[in-house]
Motif scaffolding. Structure first.
Motif, PDB file in Angstrom:
ATOM      1  N   GLY A   1       5.979  32.448  22.764  1.00  0.00           N
ATOM      2  CA  GLY A   1       5.022  33.263  23.499  1.00  0.00           C
ATOM      3  C   GLY A   1       3.889  32.409  24.009  1.00  0.00           C
ATOM      4  O   GLY A   1       3.775  31.226  23.691  1.00  0.00           O
ATOM      5  N   GLU A   2       3.039  32.979  24.833  1.00  0.00           N
ATOM      6  CA  GLU A   2       1.939  32.222  25.404  1.00  0.00           C
ATOM      7  C   GLU A   2       0.943  31.802  24.326  1.00  0.00           C
ATOM      8  O   GLU A   2       0.527  32.618  23.511  1.00  0.00           O
ATOM      9  N   ALA A   3       0.577  30.537  24.337  1.00  0.00           N
ATOM     10  CA  ALA A   3      -0.367  30.017  23.339  1.00  0.00           C
ATOM     11  C   ALA A   3      -1.788  30.268  23.823  1.00  0.00           C
ATOM     12  O   ALA A   3      -2.575  29.337  24.014  1.00  0.00           O
ATOM     13  N   LYS A   4      -2.112  31.532  24.029  1.00  0.00           N
ATOM     14  CA  LYS A   4      -3.453  31.925  24.442  1.00  0.00           C
ATOM     15  C   LYS A   4      -4.147  32.611  23.272  1.00  0.00           C
ATOM     16  O   LYS A   4      -3.537  32.879  22.237  1.00  0.00           O
ATOM     17  N   TYR A   5      -5.416  32.923  23.448  1.00  0.00           N
ATOM     18  CA  TYR A   5      -6.215  33.433  22.335  1.00  0.00           C
ATOM     19  C   TYR A   5      -5.616  34.706  21.740  1.00  0.00           C
ATOM     20  O   TYR A   5      -5.355  34.776  20.532  1.00  0.00           O
ATOM     21  N   THR A   6      -5.418  35.730  22.550  1.00  0.00           N
ATOM     22  CA  THR A   6      -4.997  37.031  22.022  1.00  0.00           C
ATOM     23  C   THR A   6      -3.629  36.974  21.375  1.00  0.00           C
ATOM     24  O   THR A   6      -3.427  37.482  20.263  1.00  0.00           O
ATOM     25  N   ALA A   7      -2.658  36.359  22.062  1.00  0.00           N
ATOM     26  CA  ALA A   7      -1.314  36.261  21.506  1.00  0.00           C
ATOM     27  C   ALA A   7      -1.317  35.480  20.194  1.00  0.00           C
ATOM     28  O   ALA A   7      -0.656  35.863  19.216  1.00  0.00           O
ATOM     29  N   SER A   8      -2.081  34.395  20.145  1.00  0.00           N
ATOM     30  CA  SER A   8      -2.137  33.580  18.935  1.00  0.00           C
ATOM     31  C   SER A   8      -2.849  34.330  17.800  1.00  0.00           C
ATOM     32  O   SER A   8      -2.448  34.228  16.629  1.00  0.00           O
ATOM     33  N   TYR A   9      -3.891  35.060  18.145  1.00  0.00           N
ATOM     34  CA  TYR A   9      -4.603  35.864  17.151  1.00  0.00           C
ATOM     35  C   TYR A   9      -3.643  36.857  16.509  1.00  0.00           C
ATOM     36  O   TYR A   9      -3.589  36.998  15.272  1.00  0.00           O
ATOM     37  N   GLU A  10      -2.875  37.551  17.334  1.00  0.00           N
ATOM     38  CA  GLU A  10      -1.966  38.578  16.815  1.00  0.00           C
ATOM     39  C   GLU A  10      -0.852  37.975  15.971  1.00  0.00           C
ATOM     40  O   GLU A  10      -0.462  38.530  14.938  1.00  0.00           O
ATOM     41  N   ARG A  11      -0.334  36.821  16.391  1.00  0.00           N
ATOM     42  CA  ARG A  11       0.718  36.180  15.595  1.00  0.00           C
ATOM     43  C   ARG A  11       0.168  35.695  14.253  1.00  0.00           C
ATOM     44  O   ARG A  11       0.849  35.759  13.230  1.00  0.00           O
ATOM     45  N   MET A  12      -1.072  35.223  14.256  1.00  0.00           N
ATOM     46  CA  MET A  12      -1.662  34.777  12.998  1.00  0.00           C
ATOM     47  C   MET A  12      -1.908  35.948  12.065  1.00  0.00           C
ATOM     48  O   MET A  12      -1.767  35.810  10.839  1.00  0.00           O
ATOM     49  N   LEU A  13      -2.258  37.115  12.594  1.00  0.00           N
ATOM     50  CA  LEU A  13      -2.397  38.297  11.742  1.00  0.00           C
ATOM     51  C   LEU A  13      -1.075  38.588  11.036  1.00  0.00           C
ATOM     52  O   LEU A  13      -1.052  38.950   9.852  1.00  0.00           O
ATOM     53  N   GLY A  14       0.026  38.405  11.771  1.00  0.00           N
ATOM     54  CA  GLY A  14       1.335  38.610  11.150  1.00  0.00           C
ATOM     55  C   GLY A  14       1.591  37.631  10.029  1.00  0.00           C
ATOM     56  O   GLY A  14       2.101  38.008   8.956  1.00  0.00           O
ATOM     57  N   TYR A  15       1.236  36.367  10.219  1.00  0.00           N
ATOM     58  CA  TYR A  15       1.389  35.386   9.147  1.00  0.00           C
ATOM     59  C   TYR A  15       0.488  35.714   7.963  1.00  0.00           C
ATOM     60  O   TYR A  15       0.903  35.626   6.796  1.00  0.00           O
ATOM     61  N   ALA A  16      -0.757  36.108   8.244  1.00  0.00           N
ATOM     62  CA  ALA A  16      -1.709  36.391   7.168  1.00  0.00           C
ATOM     63  C   ALA A  16      -1.259  37.552   6.302  1.00  0.00           C
ATOM     64  O   ALA A  16      -1.590  37.600   5.106  1.00  0.00           O
ATOM     65  N   ASP A  17      -0.519  38.479   6.887  1.00  0.00           N
ATOM     66  CA  ASP A  17      -0.068  39.660   6.145  1.00  0.00           C
ATOM     67  C   ASP A  17       1.221  39.415   5.362  1.00  0.00           C
ATOM     68  O   ASP A  17       1.691  40.310   4.651  1.00  0.00           O
ATOM     69  N   MET A  18       1.792  38.236   5.479  1.00  0.00           N
ATOM     70  CA  MET A  18       2.978  37.904   4.690  1.00  0.00           C
ATOM     71  C   MET A  18       2.569  37.637   3.242  1.00  0.00           C
ATOM     72  O   MET A  18       1.407  37.310   2.965  1.00  0.00           O
ATOM     73  N   PRO A  19       3.482  37.767   2.281  1.00  0.00           N
ATOM     74  CA  PRO A  19       3.168  37.434   0.887  1.00  0.00           C
ATOM     75  C   PRO A  19       2.675  35.986   0.786  1.00  0.00           C
ATOM     76  O   PRO A  19       3.177  35.101   1.503  1.00  0.00           O
ATOM     77  N   PRO A  20       1.694  35.720  -0.050  1.00  0.00           N
ATOM     78  CA  PRO A  20       1.107  34.377  -0.146  1.00  0.00           C
ATOM     79  C   PRO A  20       2.120  33.264  -0.381  1.00  0.00           C
ATOM     80  O   PRO A  20       1.924  32.137   0.084  1.00  0.00           O
ATOM     81  N   ASP A  21       3.203  33.549  -1.104  1.00  0.00           N
ATOM     82  CA  ASP A  21       4.178  32.504  -1.392  1.00  0.00           C
ATOM     83  C   ASP A  21       5.209  32.341  -0.271  1.00  0.00           C
ATOM     84  O   ASP A  21       6.119  31.522  -0.383  1.00  0.00           O
ATOM     85  N   GLU A  22       5.051  33.098   0.834  1.00  0.00           N
ATOM     86  CA  GLU A  22       5.966  32.995   1.964  1.00  0.00           C
ATOM     87  C   GLU A  22       5.275  32.578   3.266  1.00  0.00           C
ATOM     88  O   GLU A  22       5.884  31.939   4.124  1.00  0.00           O
ATOM     89  N   ARG A  23       4.017  32.942   3.411  1.00  0.00           N
ATOM     90  CA  ARG A  23       3.345  32.665   4.683  1.00  0.00           C
ATOM     91  C   ARG A  23       3.100  31.170   4.851  1.00  0.00           C
ATOM     92  O   ARG A  23       2.940  30.426   3.870  1.00  0.00           O
ATOM     93  N   PRO A  24       3.044  30.694   6.097  1.00  0.00           N
ATOM     94  CA  PRO A  24       2.756  29.279   6.351  1.00  0.00           C
ATOM     95  C   PRO A  24       1.386  28.887   5.810  1.00  0.00           C
ATOM     96  O   PRO A  24       0.430  29.659   5.892  1.00  0.00           O
ATOM     97  N   THR A  25       1.300  27.710   5.274  1.00  0.00           N
ATOM     98  CA  THR A  25       0.004  27.178   4.816  1.00  0.00           C
ATOM     99  C   THR A  25      -0.636  26.305   5.887  1.00  0.00           C
ATOM    100  O   THR A  25      -1.760  25.828   5.703  1.00  0.00           O
ATOM    101  N   ALA A  26       0.089  26.094   6.987  1.00  0.00           N
ATOM    102  CA  ALA A  26      -0.431  25.310   8.100  1.00  0.00           C
ATOM    103  C   ALA A  26       0.131  25.857   9.403  1.00  0.00           C
ATOM    104  O   ALA A  26       1.281  26.283   9.459  1.00  0.00           O
TER     105      ALA A  26
END
Length: 340
Positions: free
Chosen positions: A218-243
């Motif tokens: 997807g486009e590496a713009k602010y809104t798209a990246s913000y939304e994708r990071m919310l998805g990572y943040a909501d993953m279980p701590p032992d599964e979400r990316p640390t970087a």
């Protein structure tokens, strides 16, 4: 409409020979010249307005095609173009496409009408290949900058995108991360593809399999990246990316804000890296680790190549790769290694 390529095939000569005959700038044997002229008559070929304007040097204007004028990546690149063009008495006309094929077609129309002498295209996508190839076949001067198109016979200036992706991922690995996500750019962008290939190579070297969820496109713009990071943040701590490596500094800002809104600490809970090294990356409140892209030099060198092409239309296409640099700040830890 017949093209120079059609004339060359019909006359059984090279495209360069046809160009020499049309421009009358190199010796061509009488026999070959007559074959070319006969093919021109038989195929009813007529040089377009752009070619006539080029020979007469009528417009003294270069077209610079960018994908998003609001993206702070482009001002430095445009300045490099403008500074080099002005040295040689040329003006630069900027064309914003927003990665829309119709906008690219409009720019091509300006080229055909002779309103510009040559084009620097920074936003080429696979969807633009046929259009840009048709311009090249008609002998129109064209330089690709920042984004390549494999197989297109045109001059190219780009940064070392594969190396950039490789060094970004290797840095995250050195910092102890194993669950490393890569947020890619617009679909069909060769730049994004090369950077992701570099990232995947580093992960392969480290013996780490990359699950699909780590490379959301997807486009590496602010809104798209913000939304994708919310998805990572909501993953279980032992599964979400640390970087997280983002294709752009602007997108990385979205990652940082999403992490903050979910209460994640940077770099303790998630390390973040961008690409470009925009002026905002060095802000004291941001301190973004990033891969520096030589934007000014991309524009300057692309213009240099285009001006060379205007004076030597038949030379072989050139490919220039500019080095990139890892700039380490605070969002990955280890800031003391390279404080900028």
């Amino acid at each position: 409409m017949s093209t120079i390529k059609d004339i060359a095939k019909h006359a059984d000569v090279s495209v360069a020979t046809v160009s020499y005959v049309l421009n009358n700038n190199r010796y061509v044997s009488p026999e070959k010249k007559e074959r070319v002229l006969a093919a021109i008559r038989e195929l009813n070929y007529a040089p377009n307005a752009a070619a006539r304007g080029l020979r007469a040097r009528e417009s003294r204007t270069i077209g610079l095609i960018v994908s998003d004028i609001s993206n702070p990546f482009y001002p430095d690149l445009a300045k490099g173009c403008e500074d080099e063009a002005q040295k040689h008495g040329y003006a630069v006309h900027m064309i914003n496409t927003n990665d829309q094929p119709e906008r690219m077609r409009q720019a091509a129309a300006q080229a055909r009408e002779g309103k510009i002498d040559g084009l620097i295209v920074t936003s080429a996508l696979e969807a633009d290949r046929e259009l840009l190839q048709s311009l090249r076949e008609r002998g129109f001067p064209l330089v690709l900058a920042h984004r390549r198109l494999e197989g297109l016979d045109a001059d190219l200036v780009e940064s070392d995108n594969f190396e950039g992706g490789l060094m970004a991922a290797r840095h995250m690995l050195r910092m102890g991360h194993r669950r490393i996500a890569f947020m890619s750019g617009v679909a069909g962008s060769p730049t994004s593809k090369l950077r992701e290939e570099g990232y995947r190579q580093a992960m392969k070297e480290a013996g780490i399999d990359v699950p699909p969820v780590w490379t959301l496109s997807g486009e590496a713009k602010y809104t798209a990246s913000y939304e994708r990071m919310l998805g990572y943040a909501d993953m279980p701590p032992d599964e979400r990316p640390t970087a997280v490596i983002n294709m752009s500094d602007v997108g990385a800002m979205g990652v940082l804000d999403a992490a903050a809104d979910r209460g994640l600490r940077v770099p303790e809970d998630v390390a973040v890296m961008g690409f470009d090294d925009l002026f905002l990356a060095a802000f004291r409140s941001v301190r973004l680790t990033t891969v520096r892209i030589p934007r000014y030099e991309l524009g300057r060198r692309a213009t240099e190549l285009l001006l060379e092409r205007l004076s030597e239309a038949s030379r072989d296409a050139r490919h220039v790769v500019l080095p990139v640099e890892l700039i380490v700040r605070g969002t990955c830890g280890g800031e003391q290694a390279n404080r900028i």
